[in-house]
Design an enzyme around this catalytic site. Structure first.
Site, mmCIF file in Angstrom:
data_model
loop_
_atom_site.group_PDB
_atom_site.id
_atom_site.type_symbol
_atom_site.label_atom_id
_atom_site.label_comp_id
_atom_site.label_asym_id
_atom_site.label_seq_id
_atom_site.Cartn_x
_atom_site.Cartn_y
_atom_site.Cartn_z
ATOM 1 N N ALA A 66 -22.970 31.197 4.466
ATOM 2 C CA ALA A 66 -22.860 31.802 5.985
ATOM 3 C C ALA A 66 -21.772 30.884 6.600
ATOM 4 C CB ALA A 66 -23.975 31.561 6.578
ATOM 5 N N GLY A 110 -25.989 31.396 1.543
ATOM 6 C CA GLY A 110 -26.325 32.856 1.991
ATOM 7 C C GLY A 110 -25.552 33.577 0.817
ATOM 8 N N GLU A 113 -28.026 33.916 -1.838
ATOM 9 C CA GLU A 113 -29.087 34.748 -1.353
ATOM 10 C C GLU A 113 -28.864 36.389 -1.240
ATOM 11 O OE1 GLU A 113 -29.222 32.347 2.164
ATOM 12 O OE2 GLU A 113 -31.281 31.780 1.764
ATOM 13 N N GLU A 133 -27.742 24.021 1.037
ATOM 14 C CA GLU A 133 -28.119 23.902 2.691
ATOM 15 C C GLU A 133 -28.569 22.562 2.907
ATOM 16 O OE1 GLU A 133 -28.824 26.481 0.706
ATOM 17 O OE2 GLU A 133 -28.699 28.515 1.761
#
Ligand code: DAK
Length: 259
Positions: A66, A110, A113, A133
């Protein structure tokens, strides 16, 4: 359709979607999410499209996570009130057609993911996976802790989430995260070939095979077996079942109707 942060093009019956922010290693921001949702909805609605491939532009990254520069500005209330990034889950849960992640480099946070939301991952030898993260003071937020654990087991999922280290393509394949590893310069050819193979299958059978494998994560063995038997029985009522079996007996290629 013209997008700002992705590209999407039909190549025969395969939709190729490319995350297109190479200067930010294809980091995922809210625009990317909105555009990907639109591209996936268009793919799902288009009867001429039977499989999709998602990849990252440039040579370095699928997606490095992200967008940290977007998140750094946000207050806790923003994450809650926007229900930040919750759209990703809805997006993939609604896609019944198969899609492949072609991971060409970093797939972190992300990015890892999103790759794990695909039906399977084909990775280049340069691919690197991780859930770093923790190094930013947070934890995975789009299913990383759940999908990674289901894919590779507790030991490796804990190792990756707690140390934030990256796993290379070879380790990822050994661990069961990745279906195939291919030379970097052959990644797109191999991913497109796999997608074309899938796109050449009877479409209802493809959707049902996908649904059944996904269901195995949500049900008991007995419920899953019943679900499988019932959907098998439903497929026997299709024109494509009659055609597929007849074509085999007659030693010719099947001519699928998609019904
Ligand atoms: N966000 C924004 N920009 C990024 C980025 C990212 N994730 N990753 C890289 N970039 C940018 C860099 O800032 C740099 O930009 P400039 O400085 O040139 O302007 C450019 O991309 C090139 O990166 P580097 O110069 O760092 O390239 P290197 O080859 O040296 O290093 C790297 C590559 C991938 C090791 C490094 O860039 C890196 O560590 N990147 C961050 C990886 C990371 O921490 N990813 C996880 C992000 S957190 C949620 C759901 C999900 C999430 C959050 C909430 N909810 C449902 C609430 C997800 C969170 C995450 O993914």
């Amino acid at each position: 359709m013209a997008y700002e942060t992705i590209t999407s093009e039909a190549r025969g019956a395969v939709t190729l979607i490319t995350l297109n922010r190479p200067e930010a290693l294809n980091a995922l921001n809210t625009t990317v999410l909105r555009e990907l949702q639109e591209a996936f909805a268009a793919f799902e609605a288009d009867d001429s499209q039977h499989c999709a491939v998602v990849t990252g532009s440039g040579d370095k990254a699928f997606a490095a996570g992200a967008d940290i520069k977007e998140m750094v500005e946000k207050e806790p209330a923003d994450f809650f009130l926007e229900d930040f990034f919750s759209g990703w889950n809805d997006m993939t849960a609604k896609i019944r057609k198969p899609w492949i992640a072609a991971v060409n480099g970093f797939a972190l946070g992300g990015g890892c993911e999103v790759a794990m939301m695909a039906d399977f991952i084909i990775a280049s030898e340069n691919a690197k996976f991780g859930q770093p993260e923790i190094k930013l003071g947070v934890a995975p937020g789009m299913g990383g802790s759940q999908r990674l654990t289901r894919a590779v087991g507790k030991a490796k999922a804990m190792d990756l989430c707690l140390t934030g280290r990256m796993m290379d393509a070879e380790e990822a394949e050994r661990a069961g995260l990745v279906a195939r590893v291919v030379p970097h310069d052959q990644l797109m050819d191999e991913a497109m070939k796999a997608a074309e193979t899938i796109a050449g299958m009877p479409p209802m059978a493809a959707m049902i095979n996908k649904e059944l494998v996904d269901a195995s994560f949500e049900t008991t063995l007995q419920q899953g077996m019943l679900h499988e038997r019932r959907l098998f029985q439903i497929l026997t009522a299709t024109q494509d079942k009659a055609e597929g079996m007849q074509a085999f007996v007659e030693k010719r290629a099947a001519n699928w109707k998609g019904r």
